[in-house]
Design a protein around this motif. Structure first.
Motif, PDB file in Angstrom:
ATOM      1  N   LYS A 163      -5.113  -0.437  -0.059  1.00 41.04           N
ATOM      2  CA  LYS A 163      -4.186  -1.513  -0.167  1.00 41.04           C
ATOM      3  C   LYS A 163      -4.023  -1.863  -1.814  1.00 41.04           C
ATOM      4  O   LYS A 163      -5.123  -1.927  -2.356  1.00 41.04           O
ATOM      5  N   VAL A 164      -2.965  -1.642  -2.491  1.00 45.39           N
ATOM      6  CA  VAL A 164      -2.910  -1.784  -3.614  1.00 45.39           C
ATOM      7  C   VAL A 164      -2.798  -3.187  -4.227  1.00 45.39           C
ATOM      8  O   VAL A 164      -3.416  -3.707  -5.273  1.00 45.39           O
ATOM      9  N   LEU A 165      -2.003  -3.835  -3.414  1.00 45.30           N
ATOM     10  CA  LEU A 165      -1.952  -5.301  -3.580  1.00 45.30           C
ATOM     11  C   LEU A 165      -2.424  -6.041  -2.432  1.00 45.30           C
ATOM     12  O   LEU A 165      -1.875  -5.630  -1.191  1.00 45.30           O
ATOM     13  N   ASP A 217       6.339  -3.251 -18.776  1.00 47.30           N
ATOM     14  CA  ASP A 217       5.206  -2.636 -18.116  1.00 47.30           C
ATOM     15  C   ASP A 217       4.560  -1.919 -19.300  1.00 47.30           C
ATOM     16  O   ASP A 217       4.836  -0.554 -19.804  1.00 47.30           O
ATOM     17  N   GLU A 218       3.498  -2.406 -19.856  1.00 46.74           N
ATOM     18  CA  GLU A 218       2.699  -2.079 -20.996  1.00 46.74           C
ATOM     19  C   GLU A 218       3.747  -1.677 -22.193  1.00 46.74           C
ATOM     20  O   GLU A 218       3.708  -0.317 -22.503  1.00 46.74           O
ATOM     21  N   PRO A 219       4.556  -2.402 -22.549  1.00 43.34           N
ATOM     22  CA  PRO A 219       5.431  -2.073 -23.539  1.00 43.34           C
ATOM     23  C   PRO A 219       4.751  -1.479 -24.863  1.00 43.34           C
ATOM     24  O   PRO A 219       5.565  -0.880 -25.784  1.00 43.34           O
ATOM     25  N   LEU A 231       0.028  -6.028 -19.761  1.00 42.76           N
ATOM     26  CA  LEU A 231      -0.780  -5.791 -20.958  1.00 42.76           C
ATOM     27  C   LEU A 231      -2.122  -5.243 -20.745  1.00 42.76           C
ATOM     28  O   LEU A 231      -2.763  -5.437 -19.926  1.00 42.76           O
ATOM     29  N   HIS A 232      -2.637  -4.292 -21.726  1.00 46.83           N
ATOM     30  CA  HIS A 232      -3.995  -3.855 -21.636  1.00 46.83           C
ATOM     31  C   HIS A 232      -4.820  -4.701 -22.613  1.00 46.83           C
ATOM     32  O   HIS A 232      -6.075  -4.776 -22.600  1.00 46.83           O
ATOM     33  N   GLN A 233      -3.949  -5.214 -23.807  1.00 49.56           N
ATOM     34  CA  GLN A 233      -4.933  -6.138 -24.803  1.00 49.56           C
ATOM     35  C   GLN A 233      -4.875  -7.395 -24.590  1.00 49.56           C
ATOM     36  O   GLN A 233      -4.006  -8.139 -24.689  1.00 49.56           O
ATOM     37  N   SER A 261       0.857  -1.073   0.169  1.00 50.37           N
ATOM     38  CA  SER A 261       0.014  -0.005  -0.032  1.00 50.37           C
ATOM     39  C   SER A 261       0.986   1.176   0.152  1.00 50.37           C
ATOM     40  O   SER A 261       2.072   1.099   0.627  1.00 50.37           O
ATOM     41  N   TYR A 262       0.540   1.959  -0.883  1.00 50.84           N
ATOM     42  CA  TYR A 262       1.492   3.505  -0.836  1.00 50.84           C
ATOM     43  C   TYR A 262       0.947   4.381   0.474  1.00 50.84           C
ATOM     44  O   TYR A 262       1.696   5.088   0.950  1.00 50.84           O
ATOM     45  N   ASN A 263      -0.372   4.096   0.660  1.00 51.68           N
ATOM     46  CA  ASN A 263      -0.772   5.124   2.051  1.00 51.68           C
ATOM     47  C   ASN A 263      -1.606   4.075   2.884  1.00 51.68           C
ATOM     48  O   ASN A 263      -1.902   3.040   2.317  1.00 51.68           O
ATOM     49  N   GLY A 299      -5.585  -6.687 -16.539  1.00 53.27           N
ATOM     50  CA  GLY A 299      -6.470  -6.271 -15.446  1.00 53.27           C
ATOM     51  C   GLY A 299      -6.860  -4.865 -15.632  1.00 53.27           C
ATOM     52  O   GLY A 299      -6.099  -4.167 -16.297  1.00 53.27           O
ATOM     53  N   PRO A 300      -7.971  -4.306 -15.190  1.00 53.32           N
ATOM     54  CA  PRO A 300      -8.051  -3.013 -15.516  1.00 53.32           C
ATOM     55  C   PRO A 300      -7.123  -1.959 -15.044  1.00 53.32           C
ATOM     56  O   PRO A 300      -6.349  -2.324 -13.782  1.00 53.32           O
ATOM     57  N   SER A 301      -7.504  -0.866 -15.407  1.00 50.12           N
ATOM     58  CA  SER A 301      -6.299   0.425 -14.680  1.00 50.12           C
ATOM     59  C   SER A 301      -6.668   0.288 -13.337  1.00 50.12           C
ATOM     60  O   SER A 301      -7.726   0.538 -12.787  1.00 50.12           O
ATOM     61  N   GLY A 302      -5.461   0.451 -12.677  1.00 49.10           N
ATOM     62  CA  GLY A 302      -5.353   0.744 -11.292  1.00 49.10           C
ATOM     63  C   GLY A 302      -5.383  -0.483 -10.398  1.00 49.10           C
ATOM     64  O   GLY A 302      -5.450  -0.424  -9.208  1.00 49.10           O
ATOM     65  N   ALA A 303      -5.403  -1.676 -11.211  1.00 50.24           N
ATOM     66  CA  ALA A 303      -5.618  -2.944 -10.363  1.00 50.24           C
ATOM     67  C   ALA A 303      -4.406  -3.352  -9.727  1.00 50.24           C
ATOM     68  O   ALA A 303      -4.413  -4.179  -8.816  1.00 50.24           O
ATOM     69  N   GLY A 304      -3.138  -2.598 -10.038  1.00 48.36           N
ATOM     70  CA  GLY A 304      -1.891  -2.762  -9.270  1.00 48.36           C
ATOM     71  C   GLY A 304      -0.892  -3.492 -10.162  1.00 48.36           C
ATOM     72  O   GLY A 304       0.024  -3.882  -9.678  1.00 48.36           O
ATOM     73  N   LYS A 305      -1.058  -3.838 -11.449  1.00 46.90           N
ATOM     74  CA  LYS A 305      -0.212  -4.291 -12.340  1.00 46.90           C
ATOM     75  C   LYS A 305       1.336  -3.780 -12.331  1.00 46.90           C
ATOM     76  O   LYS A 305       2.266  -4.448 -12.065  1.00 46.90           O
ATOM     77  N   SER A 306       1.299  -2.300 -12.674  1.00 53.50           N
ATOM     78  CA  SER A 306       2.635  -1.621 -12.374  1.00 53.50           C
ATOM     79  C   SER A 306       3.239  -1.881 -11.011  1.00 53.50           C
ATOM     80  O   SER A 306       4.493  -2.151 -10.867  1.00 53.50           O
ATOM     81  N   THR A 307       2.516  -1.835 -10.023  1.00 55.43           N
ATOM     82  CA  THR A 307       3.061  -1.963  -8.762  1.00 55.43           C
ATOM     83  C   THR A 307       3.550  -3.198  -8.406  1.00 55.43           C
ATOM     84  O   THR A 307       4.792  -3.571  -7.892  1.00 55.43           O
ATOM     85  N   LEU A 308       2.815  -4.242  -8.835  1.00 57.50           N
ATOM     86  CA  LEU A 308       3.309  -5.684  -8.849  1.00 57.50           C
ATOM     87  C   LEU A 308       4.821  -5.919  -9.338  1.00 57.50           C
ATOM     88  O   LEU A 308       5.663  -6.369  -8.977  1.00 57.50           O
ATOM     89  N   LEU A 309       4.869  -5.330 -10.792  1.00 56.03           N
ATOM     90  CA  LEU A 309       6.156  -5.574 -11.215  1.00 56.03           C
ATOM     91  C   LEU A 309       7.354  -4.659 -10.515  1.00 56.03           C
ATOM     92  O   LEU A 309       8.405  -5.287 -10.418  1.00 56.03           O
ATOM     93  N   ARG A 310       6.610  -3.599 -10.021  1.00 47.02           N
ATOM     94  CA  ARG A 310       7.933  -2.659  -9.111  1.00 47.02           C
ATOM     95  C   ARG A 310       8.376  -3.567  -7.856  1.00 47.02           C
ATOM     96  O   ARG A 310       9.472  -3.341  -7.428  1.00 47.02           O
ATOM     97  N   CYS A 311       7.613  -4.250  -7.359  1.00 42.59           N
ATOM     98  CA  CYS A 311       7.844  -5.031  -6.221  1.00 42.59           C
ATOM     99  C   CYS A 311       8.800  -6.125  -6.380  1.00 42.59           C
ATOM    100  O   CYS A 311       9.659  -6.407  -5.629  1.00 42.59           O
TER     101      CYS A 311
END
Ligand SMILES: Nc1ncnc2c1ncn2[C@@H]1O[C@H](COP(=O)(O)OP(=O)(O)OP(=O)(O)O)[C@@H](O)[C@H]1O
Ligand SMILES: [Mg+2]
Lengths: 260, 262
Positions: free
Chosen positions: A18-20, A172-174, A205-207, A12-14, A37-49
């Motif tokens: 909870k993001v994940l 991340d969404e290449p 991916l979004h597609q 969680s960022y704050n 997954g939809p926007s804001g689902a936490g995909k980028s956050t997961l990769l960054r972890c």
């Protein structure tokens, strides 16, 4: 032992969101996995972890036998050399040349001074040119990156990740900023990384179509939780609807929208 | 109808603004005992004086070599003060940046140093430094240096904070060290704007160096002061014109450099 294990990961960022939440999955070496997954689902956050670009709050990420959350600064640096990263907006230094940007991928192996002085071995330079050749942009090697098209810049990004000689590449969404043709070229290159070089790939991916066409396995994320984790072909339309919460609206409602 | 209302409102605002401005101007001239009309009346006289006294005579041209020598000394000192200040400002700028600064305390420190040295005018710095270093070129150099550090640090902080952070993230992900990231992603990205500010600083410092020179007794400012006090007005004229020419030349030069790098 799997190359990557994510165990009960929470982030969680704050304090209030909870993001994940309790994310669990494993990735074997040589797998090509998509995360959708939809926007804001936490995909980028997961990769960054995974390469600890953001701190891990709960649970653990085990990469290549190392507990990512427990590493000290020096160990983290070594870990990151094993993990390539590809970004939606390429994240190159636009004013520097293609070859310079590619060689940036070697900094993790160098002392600060070597890096600042730009001391690269012949082998490293040859490898950089080889990769550019392979990605079909060798003729642009000395051009500034901001003179390249989006698709070409993304290939520079991939070359920068590959020159790290990574065990895994996180994308991340290449293809989110690219047209269909350039997207196909990029996805084909990513696929060949796994097939030819045996490097594991995790791609946000979004597609959904693209994810199904290219990956061995798809992980579906929704509101920070894994709601789908199976072989790609098992992702049916119905399950996609559930994942994205797009459950087709009742016909009458659609008609109302049209007539208004 | 609504439009008309807005227009009337705007017109009213303009009228109020002009009235307020006039009142303030009147009040300040009353308070400071400054008679605008008298000032304007003496203007023609002053201009006549300037044109009849501040003329370059043949005799004063003999002094040209000394003046040029002093001028070059002044320009070189300004450049030296700027380049050394650039190095310090680069470090302070990175420290003070909100995006890539490492610690809050260092950031506050950097910004404090910057605003301290920037908000005290260069002339005041020169006078303060005179007390401890005496009348020599070191004092002049230091005064310019301190002022430059303040200005450049602030400019560099802004340039860095406005630059894109995306390459920084990418290099962090490859395992690059902090210094490598600064050296190979942040600075290359900000270089054109930074050079532009440094050139501007050199121009400003050459202008300020004259003033500082009068106080510290060095460079072209010293020549100016000398001729002025000995009432050698042709000499004063020559010094003034050579300063103007030098500043214009430097400006043209740096504009050219800017065009090439941007
Ligand atoms: N640095 C951050 N600070 C605070 N909140 C963040 C930060 N990064 C992401 N978030 C929040 O975390 C949640 C998940 O973001 P994340 O970027 O991981 O989603 P995503 O699945 O990648 O979305 P998208 O498909 O739009 O890229 C969002 O609600 C976002 O607002
Ligand atoms: Mg994202």
């Amino acid at each position: 032992m799997p190359l990557l294990t994510v165990e009960q990961l929470g982030k969680s960022y704050n304090t209030h969101t909870k993001v994940l939440r309790n994310v669990n999955f494993e990735v074997e070496a040589g797998e090509f996995v998509s995360i959708i997954g939809p926007s804001g689902a936490g995909k980028s956050t997961l990769l960054r972890c995974i390469n600890r670009m953001v701190d891990i709050d709960e649970g653990a990420v085990i990469f290549n036998g190392a507990d990512v959350g427990m590493l000290n600064k020096k160990e983290l640096r070594t870990l990151r050399t094993d993990i390539g990263m590809v970004f939606q907006h390429y994240n190159l230094v636009p004013r520097l040349s293609v070859i310079e940007n590619v060689l940036h991928g070697r900094f993790g192996y160098k002392t600060t001074l070597q890096g600042i002085m730009g001391r690269f071995t012949e082998a490293e330079k040859e490898r950089a040119f080889y990769l550019l050749e392979k990605l079909g942009i060798a003729e642009h090697a000395y051009k500034r990156c901001n003179q390249l098209s989006g698709g070409q810049q993304q290939r520079v990004g991939i070359a920068r990740a590959l020159i790290q000689e990574p065990k895994i590449v996180l994308c991340d969404e290449p293809i989110a900023s690219l047209d269909p043709k350039a997207s196909t070229i990029i996805m084909d290159h990513l696929k060949s990384i796994t097939v030819e070089l045996g490097i594991t790939c995790i791609v946000n991916l979004h597609q959904v179509e693209v994810a199904r066409d290219y990956s061995d396995r798809i992980i579906g994320l929704r509101e920070g939780q894994v709601v789908f984790d199976e072989m790609s072909y098992r992702l049916t339309e119905q399950r996609t609807d559930i994942l994205y919460g797009t459950k087709s609206k009742p016909v009458t409602q659609v008609r109302e929208l049209l007539t208004v | 109808m609504n439009e008309n209302l807005v227009r009337i409102k705007r017109k009213n605002q303009t009228v109020i603004f002009i009235v307020v401005l006039t009142v303030f101007t009147y009040l300040s001239s009353v308070i400071t005992d400054f008679n605008i009309l008298h000032g304007i009346a003496t203007l023609p006289e002053a201009i006549v004086w300037i044109f009849s006294n501040l003329v370059i005579t043949e005799e004063s041209l003999e002094r040209l070599p000394t003046i040029v020598e002093k001028l070059i000394e002044t320009i070189l000192m300004s450049i030296a003060a700027t380049t050394t200040a650039t190095i310090f400002s680069l470090i302070l700028g990175v420290m003070g940046s909100k995006t890539i600064g490492t610690s809050k305390a260092l950031g506050v420190f950097a910004r404090f140093v910057a605003s301290l040295s920037r908000n005290i005018p260069v002339v005041a710095w020169a006078l303060i430094l005179l007390l401890s270093f005496g009348q020599n070129s070191l004092t002049g150099y230091l005064a310019l240096f301190v002022g430059s550090v303040g200005f450049l640090t602030r400019s560099f902080i802004e340039v860095i904070d406005e630059a894109s952070q995306s390459a920084v993230v990418a290099l962090r992900a490859t395992g690059a060290t902090y210094v490598q990231i600064i050296g190979k992603a942040v600075i290359p990205e900000c270089l054109p704007q930074m050079i532009s500010w440094v050139l501007f600083m050199i121009e400003t410092n050459i202008r300020n160096a004259t003033l500082v020179g009068i106080l510290t007794g060095t460079g072209i400012g010293y020549s100016f002061d000398l001729y002025y006090k000995t009432m050698n007005y042709p000499g004063v004229a020559l010094v003034t014109i050579s300063i103007v020419l030098a500043v214009i030349l430097i400006e043209l030069l740096s504009n050219h450099v800017r065009k090439v790098i941007l």
